[in-house]
Design a protein around this motif. Structure first.
Motif, short mmCIF file in Angstrom:
data_model
loop_
_atom_site.label_atom_id
_atom_site.label_comp_id
_atom_site.label_asym_id
_atom_site.label_seq_id
_atom_site.Cartn_x
_atom_site.Cartn_y
_atom_site.Cartn_z
N MET A 226 3.01 -8.99 19.08
CA MET A 226 2.70 -9.47 17.73
C MET A 226 3.66 -8.86 16.73
N MET A 227 3.97 -9.58 15.69
CA MET A 227 4.84 -9.04 14.65
C MET A 227 4.18 -7.82 14.00
N PHE A 228 2.85 -7.84 13.95
CA PHE A 228 2.13 -6.68 13.41
C PHE A 228 2.49 -5.42 14.19
N GLY A 234 3.08 -1.65 8.00
CA GLY A 234 2.26 -2.14 6.89
C GLY A 234 2.83 -3.34 6.16
N HIS A 235 3.88 -3.95 6.71
CA HIS A 235 4.43 -5.15 6.07
C HIS A 235 3.79 -6.44 6.58
N HIS A 258 -2.95 -3.12 6.92
CA HIS A 258 -3.01 -1.75 6.42
C HIS A 258 -4.29 -1.60 5.58
N GLU A 259 -4.89 -0.42 5.61
CA GLU A 259 -6.17 -0.22 4.91
C GLU A 259 -6.10 -0.56 3.42
N MET B 1 4.60 1.38 5.15
CA MET B 1 3.77 0.60 4.23
C MET B 1 4.63 -0.02 3.15
N ILE B 2 4.31 -1.25 2.81
CA ILE B 2 5.01 -1.89 1.71
C ILE B 2 4.81 -0.99 0.48
N THR B 3 5.91 -0.71 -0.22
CA THR B 3 5.85 0.36 -1.22
C THR B 3 5.41 -0.13 -2.60
N ASN B 4 5.38 -1.45 -2.75
CA ASN B 4 5.07 -1.98 -4.09
C ASN B 4 3.80 -2.82 -4.10
#
Lengths: 407, 407
Positions: A226-228, A234-235, A258-259, B1-4
């Motif tokens: 999976m891409m995840f 987290g993207h 992501h949470e 994690m996406i930063t924005n």
């Protein structure tokens, strides 16, 4: 009647259309029509006897909770079971990363609600699942389509498009992809392409929505991560559903993220429907717990594999030269290309006369392209009728070809 | 994690809060706490044995359709049965005017999606159901609160407010009301007030959303006509639900409106969750068809009537002077007013120490007023604990009063 209804509608509602496919399905429900149009699972895969037993057990053992309001996040047990399944695949998540939704369509809707302002952009495939486009567009966002090659969304075009959008100060909010057995194209992204797209998303710091309803329906070939999992930063927001691998009638889907993102989904879901039915969630949890799900899934895969083969054989046998189609390694759909100068809309009218139906590929192209393409479902129709349907379809195509020549 | 993440959220998501009540409910789930906080029906009203039988029948007789995707509009049979019930009440509708939703909360959400642009206004009561405010606010609209008197929303203030808004060129999109046994106030609008509000809505050519989850739970007094019936001109959108009169766990609600408006709801629902679970719809339809619903509803009404009486008696017995409360003719809630100088927030802390919980009335006031008010649910707690809970609550109030005097 209120006299100014059209004036007081929100900008979103002014643009809402009834789903082309759902409206089309109504047209094609005459019993004599062999329909490759829908995306319906075969009802003989539904485990009716087992569900009778389990419904009773749930009501017997846990009826008060099953019939009461539930947590917005979903049934704890079901979240745990699904989390474990994904952990076994290689995802490093806990059940805090997974929330139950009322269908994965709700996930698309909530993603729109959470991320899209009017005037925003999002990236999608050419072609792409219509329900995704509809959900995002309902928030006033504009799709930017990226052409496909045999590996799915073209990463070179994606990179070029994002560079240009960045320059113009209008980076999209996310990239919408269906990496496994894509609807409608039937294409599966190999790992290298997944990695390319993830790298681009990270470079531009934008999200990926990985819509994954067909993933577990693999007939052959190698499982793709999976891409995840490949991202693991987290993207990626992943969406799953029971609709194609168990039953659609429970309307159970889920989101993995992501949470910090899950928190947004929970808040958005609260004002949307408070919670998903605990009754159907508890039935599903028990069904999985008993190991019945995996047994049934195996049956479904075997059945759809056979149906795909029957259809591909019939295509080989009946289709005239100049027609090409994808050979999906799983899922529910394949995609058919007519010669460039032909319009599937013209074909549709002939095909309906011959009692066979499909969905116009152009419906899945946000830029109106794909006029010579068609989506063909192979999960619903039985093998005998599938062959007859393909034969009728081939005759319709030949007729249209002859019309062209004689015109 | 996406930063924005916080930057890329939609304006709506930036304003989303977790429901105060749902978060509060988590706090109050310790077994020693007597909670008047939720809005939960009593689980001993859930017809578990009958639903075991009916689930089996539905799967047996109609399993393929129950477990498949269904029409966005809802199950035909269920729509017909509900339509007939409303026709018997006096509504002149056909089943084309009624569409099944995944909870009436979805109706509030879709109404927001269909009518509200960012920056729009809507009218609500002071106080008003939090889930309505949350749903509408999630589309970026601003609530304009209208104070209540003993008959519900004050029509004089409504008229004055609308006149001013018209002058300023910002007429609201709709008036949101809960005419029967209002949540949280427990007030029922008499017919004259309903007519006043309808006349005002017609004068300004704006819609009314009549949220009606408690309507069938009348213990005493005269049935009031629905605003939908009194209007009969297409200005009213009515929402109903099984949550308080059957089971919440099925997540079934419905919307009744002019066909032109119904069309918008169907389109909006398609991109939101495609359809509501046919499985639970078919169970509900059969339950109603067998006449079990009305029988059970009678039991529910008797039970809640008794519970309300026990609570009102306990209030009379234990509450100190200066505290007043509404005496609802039905529904699930009553509203309690502390003396003006007292803050229910201060009381809440004391009450939790004494193991009794309620919801702050201020949560239901979009303008932050109502600090001295509290919502009390009487449907969930059994009669014995209800009395004990009221006693604890009265002691908490007395303690707070003494603190004030001694401060």
């Amino acid at each position: 009647m209120i006299t100014n209804l059209e004036d007081i509608l929100s900008d979103s509602a002014k643009n809402m259309k009834r789903s082309v496919i759902r409206e089309l399905l109504k047209l094609t429900q005459k019993p004599e029509i062999i329909s490759f149009a829908g995306g319906l699972p075969a009802p003989n895969t539904f485990p009716i006897e087992e569900l009778k037993q389990i419904s009773n057990e749930v009501l017997e053992e846990d009826g008060d909770a099953a019939l009461q309001y539930g947590a917005t996040e979903g049934d704890t047990k079901l979240r745990e079971i699904l989390t474990e399944r994904y952990q076994k695949q290689g995802l490093t998540i806990s059940s805090d990363n997974l929330v139950i939704l009322t269908s994965s369509q709700q996930g698309l809707d909530l993603a729109g609600k959470i991320f899209l302002n009017r005037g925003d952009h999002f990236i999608c495939g050419l072609p792409s699942y219509l329900g995704g486009l509809g959900a995002f567009s309902s928030y006033g966002a504009t799709p930017v389509g990226i052409k496909f090659d045999e590996f799915g969304m073209r990463s070179d075009l994606l990179e070029k498009t994002l560079a240009k959008m960045l320059e113009e100060g209008e980076l999209p909010k996310f990239i919408y992809v269906i990496p496994d057995f894509q609807n409608p194209a039937g294409i599966t992204m190999p790992e290298f392409r997944r990695l390319e797209i993830i790298a681009i998303a990270k470079k531009y710091n934008i999200l990926i929505i990985e819509d994954s309803p067909y993933r577990e329906l693999r007939f052959e070939g190698k499982d793709q991560k999976m891409m995840f999992e490949l991202d693991n930063s987290g993207h990626v927001i992943a969406l799953g559903t029971f609709s194609k691998i168990f039953v659609p009638g429970f309307r159970i889907g889920w989101v993995i993220a992501h949470e910090a993102i899950i928190d947004k989904f929970v808040k958005a879901k609260q004002s949307t429907d408070l919670c998903t039915s605990p009754f159907v969630q508890k039935i599903a949890a028990k069904y999985l717990e008993k190991g019945l799900f995996d047994k049934n899934l195996k049956t479904i895969i075997e059945m759809y594999h056979r149906k795909r083969d029957v259809m591909l054989d019939a295509f080989e046998e009946f289709m005239p030269k100049g027609v090409t189609w994808t050979k999906p390694e799983g899922g529910l759909f394949l995609f058919l290309n007519l010669p460039e100068n032909m319009d599937a809309q013209d074909l549709f009218e002939i095909a309906i006369q011959k009692n066979v139906a499909f969905v116009l590929g152009s419906a899945f192209h946000c830029d109106g392209s794909g006029k010579n393409t068609m989506r063909i479902n192979f999960s619903y129709v039985d093998e005998e009728h599938s062959r007859i349907g393909v034969q009728r379809l081939a005759e319709s195509i030949k007729m249209l070809m002859n019309n062209k020549v004689n015109a």
